[in-house]
Design a protein around this motif. Sequence first.
Motif, PDB file in Angstrom:
ATOM      1  N   ASP A 107       0.816  -1.221   0.000  1.00  0.00           N
ATOM      2  CA  ASP A 107       0.000   0.000   0.000  1.00  0.00           C
ATOM      3  C   ASP A 107       0.847   1.267   0.000  1.00  0.00           C
ATOM      4  O   ASP A 107       0.335   2.350  -0.282  1.00  0.00           O
ATOM      5  N   ALA A 108       2.116   1.145   0.354  1.00  0.00           N
ATOM      6  CA  ALA A 108       3.000   2.319   0.392  1.00  0.00           C
ATOM      7  C   ALA A 108       4.329   1.963  -0.267  1.00  0.00           C
ATOM      8  O   ALA A 108       5.251   1.498   0.390  1.00  0.00           O
ATOM      9  N   PRO A 109       4.426   2.148  -1.590  1.00  0.00           N
ATOM     10  CA  PRO A 109       5.630   1.738  -2.330  1.00  0.00           C
ATOM     11  C   PRO A 109       6.936   2.248  -1.736  1.00  0.00           C
ATOM     12  O   PRO A 109       7.941   1.540  -1.736  1.00  0.00           O
ATOM     13  N   GLY A 110       6.928   3.454  -1.219  1.00  0.00           N
ATOM     14  CA  GLY A 110       8.148   3.990  -0.629  1.00  0.00           C
ATOM     15  C   GLY A 110       8.591   3.207   0.591  1.00  0.00           C
ATOM     16  O   GLY A 110       9.792   3.041   0.842  1.00  0.00           O
ATOM     17  N   ILE A 111       7.630   2.705   1.362  1.00  0.00           N
ATOM     18  CA  ILE A 111       7.955   1.910   2.544  1.00  0.00           C
ATOM     19  C   ILE A 111       8.556   0.576   2.119  1.00  0.00           C
ATOM     20  O   ILE A 111       9.467   0.051   2.775  1.00  0.00           O
ATOM     21  N   ALA A 112       8.065   0.014   1.017  1.00  0.00           N
ATOM     22  CA  ALA A 112       8.621  -1.248   0.511  1.00  0.00           C
ATOM     23  C   ALA A 112      10.098  -1.082   0.164  1.00  0.00           C
ATOM     24  O   ALA A 112      10.918  -1.961   0.458  1.00  0.00           O
ATOM     25  N   GLU A 113      10.444   0.037  -0.434  1.00  0.00           N
ATOM     26  CA  GLU A 113      11.851   0.279  -0.772  1.00  0.00           C
ATOM     27  C   GLU A 113      12.686   0.475   0.486  1.00  0.00           C
ATOM     28  O   GLU A 113      13.811  -0.039   0.590  1.00  0.00           O
ATOM     29  N   LEU A 114      12.135   1.189   1.466  1.00  0.00           N
ATOM     30  CA  LEU A 114      12.863   1.384   2.721  1.00  0.00           C
ATOM     31  C   LEU A 114      13.103   0.058   3.430  1.00  0.00           C
ATOM     32  O   LEU A 114      14.140  -0.129   4.068  1.00  0.00           O
ATOM     33  N   ALA A 115      12.138  -0.860   3.325  1.00  0.00           N
ATOM     34  CA  ALA A 115      12.282  -2.159   3.983  1.00  0.00           C
ATOM     35  C   ALA A 115      13.465  -2.939   3.428  1.00  0.00           C
ATOM     36  O   ALA A 115      14.037  -3.787   4.125  1.00  0.00           O
ATOM     37  N   LEU A 116      13.840  -2.663   2.182  1.00  0.00           N
ATOM     38  CA  LEU A 116      14.976  -3.347   1.561  1.00  0.00           C
ATOM     39  C   LEU A 116      16.300  -2.650   1.814  1.00  0.00           C
ATOM     40  O   LEU A 116      17.358  -3.270   1.713  1.00  0.00           O
ATOM     41  N   THR A 117      16.253  -1.383   2.144  1.00  0.00           N
ATOM     42  CA  THR A 117      17.490  -0.600   2.211  1.00  0.00           C
ATOM     43  C   THR A 117      17.798  -0.044   3.594  1.00  0.00           C
ATOM     44  O   THR A 117      18.838   0.590   3.786  1.00  0.00           O
ATOM     45  N   THR A 118      16.912  -0.285   4.560  1.00  0.00           N
ATOM     46  CA  THR A 118      17.063   0.312   5.886  1.00  0.00           C
ATOM     47  C   THR A 118      17.103  -0.764   6.957  1.00  0.00           C
ATOM     48  O   THR A 118      16.322  -1.720   6.908  1.00  0.00           O
ATOM     49  N   ILE A 119      17.994  -0.632   7.910  1.00  0.00           N
ATOM     50  CA  ILE A 119      18.054  -1.589   9.016  1.00  0.00           C
ATOM     51  C   ILE A 119      16.883  -1.319   9.958  1.00  0.00           C
ATOM     52  O   ILE A 119      16.740  -0.208  10.484  1.00  0.00           O
ATOM     53  N   PRO A 120      16.012  -2.331  10.173  1.00  0.00           N
ATOM     54  CA  PRO A 120      14.819  -2.121  11.014  1.00  0.00           C
ATOM     55  C   PRO A 120      15.169  -2.210  12.500  1.00  0.00           C
ATOM     56  O   PRO A 120      15.420  -3.281  13.024  1.00  0.00           O
ATOM     57  N   VAL A 121      15.190  -1.067  13.186  1.00  0.00           N
ATOM     58  CA  VAL A 121      15.609  -1.058  14.589  1.00  0.00           C
ATOM     59  C   VAL A 121      14.575  -0.401  15.515  1.00  0.00           C
ATOM     60  O   VAL A 121      14.814  -0.323  16.718  1.00  0.00           O
ATOM     61  N   GLY A 122      13.443   0.036  14.992  1.00  0.00           N
ATOM     62  CA  GLY A 122      12.438   0.698  15.822  1.00  0.00           C
ATOM     63  C   GLY A 122      11.569  -0.298  16.568  1.00  0.00           C
ATOM     64  O   GLY A 122      11.631  -1.506  16.358  1.00  0.00           O
ATOM     65  N   HIS A 123      10.721   0.225  17.454  1.00  0.00           N
ATOM     66  CA  HIS A 123       9.878  -0.637  18.291  1.00  0.00           C
ATOM     67  C   HIS A 123       8.922  -1.491  17.462  1.00  0.00           C
ATOM     68  O   HIS A 123       8.698  -2.671  17.779  1.00  0.00           O
TER      69      HIS A 123
END
Length: 226
Positions: A107-123
């Motif tokens: 639903d949010a294409p930009g978030i999909a790209e961030l999921a591939l390029t960003t280390i997920p460290v938030g709560h």
Amino acid sequence: MTNKPTRTVVSRRARPAKEPLSKELIVETALGLVKSEGSSGLSMRKIAKALDTGPSSLYVYVTNQQELSAYVLDAGLAEVTFSSSDSGTWQSRLLDVLDSYLMVLFDAPGIAELALTTIPVGHNSLGITEYMLQQLNEAGVGATSAAWGIDLLTLYVSSVAFEQTSRNQVGTTLQAVKASYQSLDAKRYPLLMGLREEMTSADGKERFRWGLEVILQGILQRKNEV
């Protein structure tokens, strides 16, 4: 003698007050831009313009764009839903949360790209990982296999979401993909020609679930081997 037109002076105090700048407001604004514009919305200049301030003001609250990306990804993942611990089997709970994860990214294409390029460290990101580890722990999967397995599952989901949203953005349709297979040289690509229907068969959700189950079966087969 003509009367001069009167000017109405509006006091600065009478103008609506801007919401004070904060990390939360910056992240909320950036998330909205990413949802509407994709990853190009994650620009310090665009975010600052939306907040009616200068880019340098943002760095008081976030160290750099990489840190902001992590915050925005985590905010987007707040919409992922979880089944209760007594709902269904561990496998159905795991597959359901991955389905929800896919829908949020889709639903949010930009978030999909961030999921591939960003280390997920938030709560929110950590909460998703913790929930999935709980399901694999219930299945008896060993520590290393569970850790590596979660990485593989989330990478698969993020990749599927990014691929599909990217195709939608450029207008690539399934019919176009099918047409490309139909025009192949049978002598050069005999196996592809023989499987051209299977290459594009089933809907996206069915193929997605099949992929998840294949990965999961591999994790279970090697659950204590590493």
